[in-house]
Design an enzyme around this catalytic site. Structure first.
Site, mmCIF file in Angstrom:
data_model
loop_
_atom_site.group_PDB
_atom_site.id
_atom_site.type_symbol
_atom_site.label_atom_id
_atom_site.label_comp_id
_atom_site.label_asym_id
_atom_site.label_seq_id
_atom_site.Cartn_x
_atom_site.Cartn_y
_atom_site.Cartn_z
ATOM 1 N N ARG A 156 42.713 6.661 5.496
ATOM 2 C CA ARG A 156 42.753 8.127 5.834
ATOM 3 C C ARG A 156 43.544 8.993 4.853
ATOM 4 O O ARG A 156 43.293 10.197 4.957
ATOM 5 C CB ARG A 156 43.749 8.179 7.394
ATOM 6 N N TYR B 248 40.043 5.563 16.097
ATOM 7 C CA TYR B 248 40.690 6.462 15.535
ATOM 8 C C TYR B 248 40.045 7.514 15.033
ATOM 9 O O TYR B 248 39.851 7.924 13.768
ATOM 10 C CB TYR B 248 41.631 5.682 14.470
ATOM 11 N N ARG C 231 45.673 11.530 -5.046
ATOM 12 C CA ARG C 231 45.082 11.980 -5.913
ATOM 13 C C ARG C 231 45.720 12.391 -7.209
ATOM 14 O O ARG C 231 47.042 12.395 -7.329
ATOM 15 C CB ARG C 231 45.268 13.521 -5.089
ATOM 16 N N ARG D 246 49.282 2.542 20.313
ATOM 17 C CA ARG D 246 50.681 3.016 19.950
ATOM 18 C C ARG D 246 50.635 4.497 20.598
ATOM 19 O O ARG D 246 49.875 5.331 20.599
ATOM 20 C CB ARG D 246 50.619 3.258 18.495
ATOM 21 N N ASP E 196 39.062 11.847 14.711
ATOM 22 C CA ASP E 196 39.622 13.053 14.357
ATOM 23 C C ASP E 196 38.809 13.882 15.528
ATOM 24 O O ASP E 196 37.728 13.402 16.101
ATOM 25 C CB ASP E 196 39.571 13.517 13.284
ATOM 26 N N GLU F 158 58.980 13.758 16.404
ATOM 27 C CA GLU F 158 58.058 13.041 16.752
ATOM 28 C C GLU F 158 58.437 11.508 16.608
ATOM 29 O O GLU F 158 59.249 11.152 15.461
ATOM 30 C CB GLU F 158 56.852 13.108 15.927
ATOM 31 N N ARG G 38 58.233 12.321 11.981
ATOM 32 C CA ARG G 38 58.156 13.880 11.289
ATOM 33 C C ARG G 38 58.689 14.841 12.008
ATOM 34 O O ARG G 38 58.725 14.465 13.225
ATOM 35 C CB ARG G 38 56.691 13.926 11.188
HETATM 36 N N1 UDP Z 1 51.161 7.548 5.976
HETATM 37 C C1 UDP Z 1 52.329 7.327 5.411
HETATM 38 N N2 UDP Z 1 53.148 8.154 4.900
HETATM 39 C C2 UDP Z 1 53.051 9.427 4.983
HETATM 40 C C3 UDP Z 1 51.991 9.825 5.692
HETATM 41 C C4 UDP Z 1 50.912 8.808 6.252
HETATM 42 O O1 UDP Z 1 52.529 6.076 4.936
HETATM 43 O O2 UDP Z 1 53.899 10.332 4.704
HETATM 44 C C5 UDP Z 1 50.228 6.504 6.128
HETATM 45 C C6 UDP Z 1 50.565 5.794 7.806
HETATM 46 O O3 UDP Z 1 50.412 4.423 7.715
HETATM 47 C C7 UDP Z 1 49.904 6.566 8.657
HETATM 48 C C8 UDP Z 1 48.257 6.518 7.739
HETATM 49 O O4 UDP Z 1 49.027 7.077 6.333
HETATM 50 O O5 UDP Z 1 49.544 5.727 9.747
HETATM 51 C C9 UDP Z 1 47.340 7.998 8.040
HETATM 52 O O6 UDP Z 1 48.232 9.052 8.330
HETATM 53 P P1 UDP Z 1 47.965 10.251 9.049
HETATM 54 O O7 UDP Z 1 48.555 11.507 8.821
HETATM 55 O O8 UDP Z 1 46.147 10.568 9.278
HETATM 56 O O9 UDP Z 1 48.007 9.792 10.713
HETATM 57 P P2 UDP Z 1 48.066 10.821 11.980
HETATM 58 O O10 UDP Z 1 48.185 12.419 11.633
HETATM 59 O O11 UDP Z 1 46.715 10.625 12.545
HETATM 60 O O12 UDP Z 1 49.025 10.466 12.817
#
Ligand code: UDP
Length: 372
Positions: free
Chosen positions: A176, A354, A180, A255, A356, A308, A286
């Site tokens: 996901r 999972y 870059r 989860r 969106d 969170e 976060r």
């Molecule tokens: N992830 C990470 N560090 C970050 C952001 C994301 O390791 O700073 C990894 C983490 O394993 C996460 C996955 O990337 O579960 C997908 O992140 P996403 O932001 O898509 O998750 P969501 O917003 O759906 O909770």
């Protein structure tokens, strides 16, 4: 006496609401929605904080994003998007970096000044040999960015978010997250159209469900209510699929997350809508600051921040855990679901996916074609 309805829809998130909207307006059929919570909109629900008046997303920041014109056009019947463009930052050892990992992150982290065409060679020197077939999230991430970036930005965050060792998580989760070699800081790869609904998410659901053929019943548990209804066409079930079948093959793992709200007496606390915390020392994954989601609105003197935390709560499933064990279990439930000819399963919980928002909307529109 049983109440007659053409369609009984369980849950008022995007899957249930899109189908309710289509079925009532296009097919002219009666829809009854049973919603367990005291509000519509599923996890996309937004409302105003009483103290500050700031609108926030009760179940975590949701940004609508899609590359699909069809999905955008559908949604545009109910809202305009506000032009918000999602960008995420992450804090590691008290310094802020761009996330997803891009050229700015790499240069700042290693104290170098690479150009995009130099990144591949630079990272490949760091990637250990023998990771051609990564078997789990950790191996996958290290095979892409090497151990240092992995340890700094992925390992701790992932362990906190999933409450599992990244070695025990499927590689697919990390797909996901783009990596870059440019300064592009967009969080999404499929973000051709993105933004927040001008009047918030809840207003969309109110519009979708505002039809004389739709009845919405809040705080109603389908399993307690279903015997009161005679469903002439189909039941559309968007709750957890294992619950529907009374956990006959065992429980799927989910989860969950929980949120802590604080009002800060400053206009702007962190300068962005989502700040990730990469290190295990910060107990939260976060911090959301929802006022940044609506730059078009007048700013308030105070701000609301939302921490969170990951959390185990069977009653509030958010994310499926798509490891081998759960995938196998879901396969069994999906097989059983196919035999329920009068029930359509959909959404994140109903298909253990999972997804969106845009994927859920697209899925609902496709299912509608099959119904009509
Ligand atoms: N992830 C990470 N560090 C970050 C952001 C994301 O390791 O700073 C990894 C983490 O394993 C996460 C996955 O990337 O579960 C997908 O992140 P996403 O932001 O898509 O998750 P969501 O917003 O759906 O909770």
């Amino acid at each position: 006496m049983k109440k007659e309805t053409d369609y009984l829809i369980v849950g008022s998130g995007f899957f249930g609401s899109v189908l309710a909207e289509r079925i009532s307006r296009v097919l002219n059929k009666r829809v009854t929605i049973l919603e367990k919570r005291n509000h519509i909109g599923g996890n996309c629900y937004s409302h105003r904080d009483e103290e500050t008046g700031i609108e926030y997303h009760k179940y975590g920041t949701h940004i609508f994003h899609t590359n699909s014109k069809e999905v955008l056009q559908y949604l545009s019947q109910f809202t305009e998007l506000n032009g918000y463009y999602h960008q995420v930052l992450t804090t590691h050892k008290n310094r802020v970096y761009q996330m997803p990992i891009n050229l700015e992150t790499i240069n700042a982290f290693f104290g170098v000044n690479l150009r995009p065409f130099e990144v591949k060679d630079f990272l490949s020197q760091k990637i250990p040999k023998g990771l051609d077939n990564p078997k789990n999230l950790e191996e996958k991430a290290i095979s892409q960015i090497g151990p240092e970036l992995y340890n700094a930005f992925i390992k701790g965050y992932t362990a906190k978010q999933w409450q599992k060792d990244p070695k025990d998580l499927p590689a697919s989760i990390i797909n996901r997250l783009p990596i870059r070699s440019s300064y592009n800081e967009s969080y999404f790869n499929n973000g051709r159209y993105q933004g927040i609904p001008l009047e918030g998410f809840t207003a969309i659901f109110e519009k979708m469900l505002d039809h004389e053929l739709i009845e919405v019943h809040l705080e109603k548990d389908y399993f307690q209510e279903r015997d009161n209804y005679e469903v002439l066409e189909k039941t559309i079930y968007t709750g957890p699929i294992d619950r529907y079948f009374e956990y006959c093959f065992g429980k799927l793992d989910w989860r969950s997350v929980r949120f802590e709200h604080e009002v800060k007496d400053v206009e702007d606390y962190q300068g962005t809508s989502v700040m990730n915390y990469a290190d295990l020392e910060a107990p939260y994954t976060r911090i959301h600051e929802p006022k940044h989601l609506h730059p078009e609105r007048k700013s308030t003197q105070k701000t609301l921040i939302i921490k969170e935390y990951s959390h185990d709560d069977e009653q509030a499933p958010y994310y499926p855990i798509n490891d081998e064990k759960n995938k196998e279990l879901y396969r069994q439930y999906a097989q059983k679901a196919k035999q329920e000819k009068d029930v359509l399963f959909g959404g994140r919980l109903g298909t253990y996916s999972y997804y969106d928002m845009d994927q859920v909307i697209a899925q609902a529109l496709t299912q509608f074609q099959k119904l009509s």
